[in-house]
Every structure is written in C-alpha cells, then in structure tokens.
Motif scaffolding. Structure first.
Motif, PDB file in Angstrom:
ATOM      1  N   ILE A  60       0.925  -1.267  -0.002  1.00 51.37           N
ATOM      2  CA  ILE A  60      -0.078   0.092  -0.004  1.00 51.37           C
ATOM      3  C   ILE A  60       0.821   1.205   0.043  1.00 51.37           C
ATOM      4  O   ILE A  60       1.763   1.370   0.886  1.00 51.37           O
ATOM      5  CB  ILE A  60      -0.804   0.149   1.327  1.00 51.37           C
ATOM      6  CG1 ILE A  60      -1.976  -1.093   1.385  1.00 51.37           C
ATOM      7  CG2 ILE A  60      -1.831   1.382   1.422  1.00 51.37           C
ATOM      8  CD1 ILE A  60      -2.894  -1.314   2.336  1.00 51.37           C
ATOM      9  N   ILE A  61       0.718   2.244  -0.915  1.00 54.70           N
ATOM     10  CA  ILE A  61       1.248   3.430  -1.056  1.00 54.70           C
ATOM     11  C   ILE A  61       0.734   4.669  -0.147  1.00 54.70           C
ATOM     12  O   ILE A  61       1.352   5.136   0.603  1.00 54.70           O
ATOM     13  CB  ILE A  61       1.543   3.908  -2.537  1.00 54.70           C
ATOM     14  CG1 ILE A  61       2.414   2.971  -3.328  1.00 54.70           C
ATOM     15  CG2 ILE A  61       2.026   5.247  -2.673  1.00 54.70           C
ATOM     16  CD1 ILE A  61       2.356   3.121  -4.787  1.00 54.70           C
ATOM     17  N   SER A  62      -0.716   4.434  -0.361  1.00 56.47           N
ATOM     18  CA  SER A  62      -1.259   5.651   0.421  1.00 56.47           C
ATOM     19  C   SER A  62      -3.035   5.182   0.670  1.00 56.47           C
ATOM     20  O   SER A  62      -3.325   4.200  -0.193  1.00 56.47           O
ATOM     21  CB  SER A  62      -1.383   6.908  -0.354  1.00 56.47           C
ATOM     22  OG  SER A  62      -2.226   6.740  -1.417  1.00 56.47           O
ATOM     23  N   LYS A  63      -3.500   5.665   1.588  1.00 56.54           N
ATOM     24  CA  LYS A  63      -4.838   5.405   2.209  1.00 56.54           C
ATOM     25  C   LYS A  63      -5.530   6.799   1.904  1.00 56.54           C
ATOM     26  O   LYS A  63      -4.894   7.853   2.567  1.00 56.54           O
ATOM     27  CB  LYS A  63      -5.108   4.697   3.246  1.00 56.54           C
ATOM     28  CG  LYS A  63      -4.438   3.395   3.458  1.00 56.54           C
ATOM     29  CD  LYS A  63      -4.503   2.800   4.816  1.00 56.54           C
ATOM     30  CE  LYS A  63      -3.954   1.580   5.185  1.00 56.54           C
ATOM     31  NZ  LYS A  63      -4.164   1.033   6.653  1.00 56.54           N
ATOM     32  N   ARG A  88     -15.966   5.566   2.754  1.00 48.40           N
ATOM     33  CA  ARG A  88     -15.323   4.451   2.130  1.00 48.40           C
ATOM     34  C   ARG A  88     -13.816   5.005   2.060  1.00 48.40           C
ATOM     35  O   ARG A  88     -13.344   6.093   1.854  1.00 48.40           O
ATOM     36  CB  ARG A  88     -15.453   4.257   0.772  1.00 48.40           C
ATOM     37  CG  ARG A  88     -17.259   3.605   0.390  1.00 48.40           C
ATOM     38  CD  ARG A  88     -17.579   3.579  -0.790  1.00 48.40           C
ATOM     39  NE  ARG A  88     -16.646   2.535  -1.423  1.00 48.40           N
ATOM     40  CZ  ARG A  88     -16.819   2.020  -2.586  1.00 48.40           C
ATOM     41  NH1 ARG A  88     -17.949   2.494  -3.270  1.00 48.40           N
ATOM     42  NH2 ARG A  88     -16.189   1.220  -3.121  1.00 48.40           N
ATOM     43  N   GLY A  89     -13.070   3.887   2.204  1.00 41.63           N
ATOM     44  CA  GLY A  89     -11.555   3.990   2.204  1.00 41.63           C
ATOM     45  C   GLY A  89     -11.216   3.932   0.513  1.00 41.63           C
ATOM     46  O   GLY A  89     -11.574   2.740   0.103  1.00 41.63           O
ATOM     47  N   ALA A  90      -9.987   4.592   0.113  1.00 42.61           N
ATOM     48  CA  ALA A  90      -9.293   4.294  -1.127  1.00 42.61           C
ATOM     49  C   ALA A  90      -7.976   4.030  -0.713  1.00 42.61           C
ATOM     50  O   ALA A  90      -7.308   4.727  -0.011  1.00 42.61           O
ATOM     51  CB  ALA A  90      -9.740   5.277  -1.986  1.00 42.61           C
ATOM     52  N   LYS A  91      -7.608   2.975  -1.234  1.00 43.54           N
ATOM     53  CA  LYS A  91      -6.001   2.536  -1.139  1.00 43.54           C
ATOM     54  C   LYS A  91      -5.602   2.536  -2.378  1.00 43.54           C
ATOM     55  O   LYS A  91      -5.956   2.280  -3.558  1.00 43.54           O
ATOM     56  CB  LYS A  91      -5.928   1.195  -0.390  1.00 43.54           C
ATOM     57  CG  LYS A  91      -6.668   1.273   0.648  1.00 43.54           C
ATOM     58  CD  LYS A  91      -6.435  -0.371   1.364  1.00 43.54           C
ATOM     59  CE  LYS A  91      -7.155  -0.335   2.751  1.00 43.54           C
ATOM     60  NZ  LYS A  91      -6.980  -1.842   3.389  1.00 43.54           N
TER      61      LYS A  91
END
Length: 70
Positions: A3-6, A12-15
């Motif tokens: 994972i680079i960023s969240k 909702r979460g975007a990864k």
C-alpha cells in the motif's frame, strides 16, 4: 503488493497500491543497502540450482507428510 497511500472518501476508504514486486527486488531497490551487498546477493541468486532446490524441497515435504500421517 504494498500500500502506497490510504485516503477516506465519504464513508469509504481508497487505497493506492505499488506494483507487484518480490522481496528480493524491493531489497535491491532500497537505498540504505550498500552496492557491494547487492552485488553479493545477485551473485548468490544467480548461482542457485533451482532444479535441485525444488527436488530437495519436494523430498522434505514428502518426509514431513509421512511423519504427520500415521
């Protein structure tokens, strides 16, 4: 994949993920590892006999299975 960023978008979460890489390739890309160590790791990897490693791994797995099953 790493994972680079969240980030949160509403509820909702975007990864965002990095591309798929082996631990070996991630190690070679690391800036804190000296070039001499990287060269030695590459030399060792290139000298491996993959066929004999596979045969030995399968032999040991078979032995382990025979010990686990009475």
């Amino acid at each position: 994949m790493k994972i680079i960023s969240k980030e949160r978008i509403d509820s909702r979460g975007a990864k965002k993920y990095d591309g798929a890489k082996t631990p070996f390739s991630r190690l070679l890309e690391h800036k804190d590892i000296p070039e001499s160590v990287k060269a030695e790791l590459i030399r060792r990897k290139n000298s491996l006999d993959w066929e004999s490693l596979l045969i030995e791994t399968q032999r040991l797995q078979s032995k382990l299975i025979s010990l686990a099953i009475p």
